[in-house]
Scaffold this motif. Structure first.
Motif, PDB file in Angstrom:
ATOM      1  N   ASN A  32       7.208  10.779   2.694  1.00  0.00           N
ATOM      2  CA  ASN A  32       7.577   9.975   3.408  1.00  0.00           C
ATOM      3  C   ASN A  32       6.843   9.174   1.785  1.00  0.00           C
ATOM      4  N   ASN A  33       8.050   8.050   2.170  1.00  0.00           N
ATOM      5  CA  ASN A  33       8.685   7.489   0.708  1.00  0.00           C
ATOM      6  C   ASN A  33       8.081   6.151   0.825  1.00  0.00           C
ATOM      7  N   ALA A  34       6.603   5.597  -0.691  1.00  0.00           N
ATOM      8  CA  ALA A  34       5.491   4.972  -0.637  1.00  0.00           C
ATOM      9  C   ALA A  34       6.497   3.521  -0.486  1.00  0.00           C
ATOM     10  N   MET A  35       7.598   3.658  -1.423  1.00  0.00           N
ATOM     11  CA  MET A  35       8.028   2.308  -2.015  1.00  0.00           C
ATOM     12  C   MET A  35       8.671   1.917  -0.849  1.00  0.00           C
ATOM     13  N   GLU A  36       8.979   2.838   0.664  1.00  0.00           N
ATOM     14  CA  GLU A  36      10.245   1.585   1.343  1.00  0.00           C
ATOM     15  C   GLU A  36       8.356   0.977   2.039  1.00  0.00           C
ATOM     16  N   ALA A  37       7.240   1.865   1.864  1.00  0.00           N
ATOM     17  CA  ALA A  37       6.152   1.798   3.327  1.00  0.00           C
ATOM     18  C   ALA A  37       5.929   0.029   2.008  1.00  0.00           C
ATOM     19  N   MET A  38       6.053   0.176   1.188  1.00  0.00           N
ATOM     20  CA  MET A  38       5.720  -1.193   0.021  1.00  0.00           C
ATOM     21  C   MET A  38       6.786  -2.310   0.269  1.00  0.00           C
ATOM     22  N   HIS A  39       7.734  -1.939   1.026  1.00  0.00           N
ATOM     23  CA  HIS A  39       8.805  -3.044   1.339  1.00  0.00           C
ATOM     24  C   HIS A  39       8.314  -3.622   2.782  1.00  0.00           C
ATOM     25  N   LEU A  40       7.613  -2.830   3.768  1.00  0.00           N
ATOM     26  CA  LEU A  40       7.286  -3.965   4.843  1.00  0.00           C
ATOM     27  C   LEU A  40       5.628  -4.023   4.260  1.00  0.00           C
ATOM     28  N   VAL A  41       4.968  -3.831   3.153  1.00  0.00           N
ATOM     29  CA  VAL A  41       4.512  -4.640   2.749  1.00  0.00           C
ATOM     30  C   VAL A  41       4.660  -5.090   1.755  1.00  0.00           C
ATOM     31  N   MET A  42       5.370  -6.089   1.252  1.00  0.00           N
ATOM     32  CA  MET A  42       5.930  -6.819   0.133  1.00  0.00           C
ATOM     33  C   MET A  42       5.831  -8.509   1.432  1.00  0.00           C
ATOM     34  N   VAL A  43       6.834  -7.418   2.476  1.00  0.00           N
ATOM     35  CA  VAL A  43       7.413  -8.625   4.308  1.00  0.00           C
ATOM     36  C   VAL A  43       6.003  -9.169   4.168  1.00  0.00           C
ATOM     37  N   ASP A  44       5.261  -8.475   4.525  1.00  0.00           N
ATOM     38  CA  ASP A  44       3.618  -8.670   4.934  1.00  0.00           C
ATOM     39  C   ASP A  44       3.209 -10.077   3.644  1.00  0.00           C
ATOM     40  N   LEU A  45       3.273  -9.319   3.218  1.00  0.00           N
ATOM     41  CA  LEU A  45       2.387 -10.156   2.413  1.00  0.00           C
ATOM     42  C   LEU A  45       2.973 -11.810   2.360  1.00  0.00           C
TER      43      LEU A  45
END
Length: 383
Positions: A203-216
């Protein structure tokens, strides 16, 4: 005048010659006791009552409260004794000491802000034989450039007590009555590593972080729609994605990713409320993406600062300088002095544009005007 107290530029040279770096990195961090002890020695000689207060968790660092006169009110002239780290090879002269050249006073801390103390002491010399109705205090703090623990401890201890405070940070002698707060945070995403040839293995943490950054960034846009203060050059709160680290190899699914960001809130915003809003946004994201997402503070947040435009001190500073009060982009210890019950402004010689860089300097032609300005303030609020 006691011979033990040197002339102004000699005092400045002696203070700049002492290393007093504060840093979150132990490689750079040093104590400030040599500066504090030197200031206490000079001020004792002039008749000030000096209290050296070591920091609770760092006894090699200390604050100094020096008081002339007595009474329930009074004026505090405040500064910090530490500097940022420095790269000596990038300086055109010795950073540890005063170099006078081209009508400029060069040296590490010349303007930010060891150079303020000799100016404050020189201003105080005119009042040694005068009956003060309210006390004059010179406050020297530790660790402003990193944790602000010096000012935090003073606020927790409830000292010093006065009615007015001037923080001598470099403002080109213009009064500053507000600045933004600052928080620095880390968001960590924990996914699951695996072989990159088969995404189902992890489960790719970097891909998840991409969505976190979009939300931020969406949250930043919302904040900037809700909050605006035209008195600031940058009139909205800012959120900066500063650095990111994740994964270890191109052919491996990223198992962990961490983002560091800062957020600078306007006066009227609450740091705790902002953190709560971010937490409320990332919690459902973690559930949706089936990863763990955690948020932690990298520093203790600093609250925004605002002193009322109609305060006695702001009005006096505006009248004496001929400048309307302004805002600043940089943060200071002002919120902590304000917590102690003092009307507070930031106003001192030198320019913030010269701070935190090689060949830092204070313009020589600001020294005597700064002494004169402080003397007028002392006369107004202590005599």
């Amino acid at each position: 005048m006691p011979t033990a107290v040197p002339p102004l530029l000699t005092m400045m040279n002696e203070l700049l010659s002492e290393i007093s770096v504060s840093s979150t990195s132990s490689q750079w961090d040093t104590g400030n006791r040599q500066i504090i002890d030197k200031l206490a020695s000079w001020l004792n000689t002039l008749g000030f009552r000096c209290e050296v207060i070591p920091l609770t968790k760092q006894p090699h660092k200390a604050n100094l409260i020096a008081t002339l006169g007595s009474g329930p009110g009074g004026l505090v002239l405040s500064g910090h004794t530490d500097t940022v780290p420095f790269n000596e090879e990038r300086w055109d002269m010795n950073p540890l000491g005063l170099t006078e050249q081209d009508n400029k006073l060069f040296g590490l801390g010349a303007t930010d802000m060891k150079g303020f103390f000799p100016i404050a002491i020189e201003a105080a010399k005119a009042f040694l034989d005068k009956p003060l109705k309210q006390p004059l205090m010179i406050l020297a703090t530790a660790d402003e450039e990193s944790s602000m623990d010096g000012a935090r401890e003073l606020a927790a201890q409830g000292a010093p007590k006065a009615r007015f405070a001037v923080i001598g940070e470099p403002t080109d002698l213009k009064p500053i009555r507000m600045h933004k707060g600052i928080m620095m945070n880390a968001i960590t995403v924990e996914g699951r590593a695996g072989h990159s040839s088969d995404p189902s293995l992890g489960n790719n943490a970097m891909e998840a972080m991409h969505l976190v950054m979009v939300d931020l960034l969406a949250f930043r846009a919302e904040l900037q729609q809700r909050y605006n203060n035209p008195l600031f050059t940058v009139a909205v709160p800012t959120l900066n994605l500063g650095c990111i680290h994740g994964g270890d190899n191109p052919n491996r699914i990223c198992g962990q990713c961490e983002l560091h960001f800062d957020l600078r809130a306007l006066p009227g915003m609450d740091n705790n409320d902002v953190i709560h809003q971010i937490t409320q946004r990332i919690t459902p994201l973690a559930k949706q993406l089936k990863v763990n997402i955690s948020l932690r503070s990298l520093i203790t947040p600093l609250t925004p600062f605002e002193q009322s435009a109609d305060s006695v001190l702001v009005k006096a500073a505006e009248q004496l300088t001929g400048h309307s009060s302004e805002s600043a982009a940089f943060a200071t210890e002002a919120p902590f002095l304000q917590q102690l019950g003092m009307e507070t402004i930031v106003m001192g010689p030198g320019s913030i544009d010269q701070a935190h860089q090689p060949n830092e300097y204070m313009a020589l032609n600001q020294v005597q005007p700064a002494v004169d300005l402080l003397q007028r303030l002392i006369g107004q609020f202590c005599l």
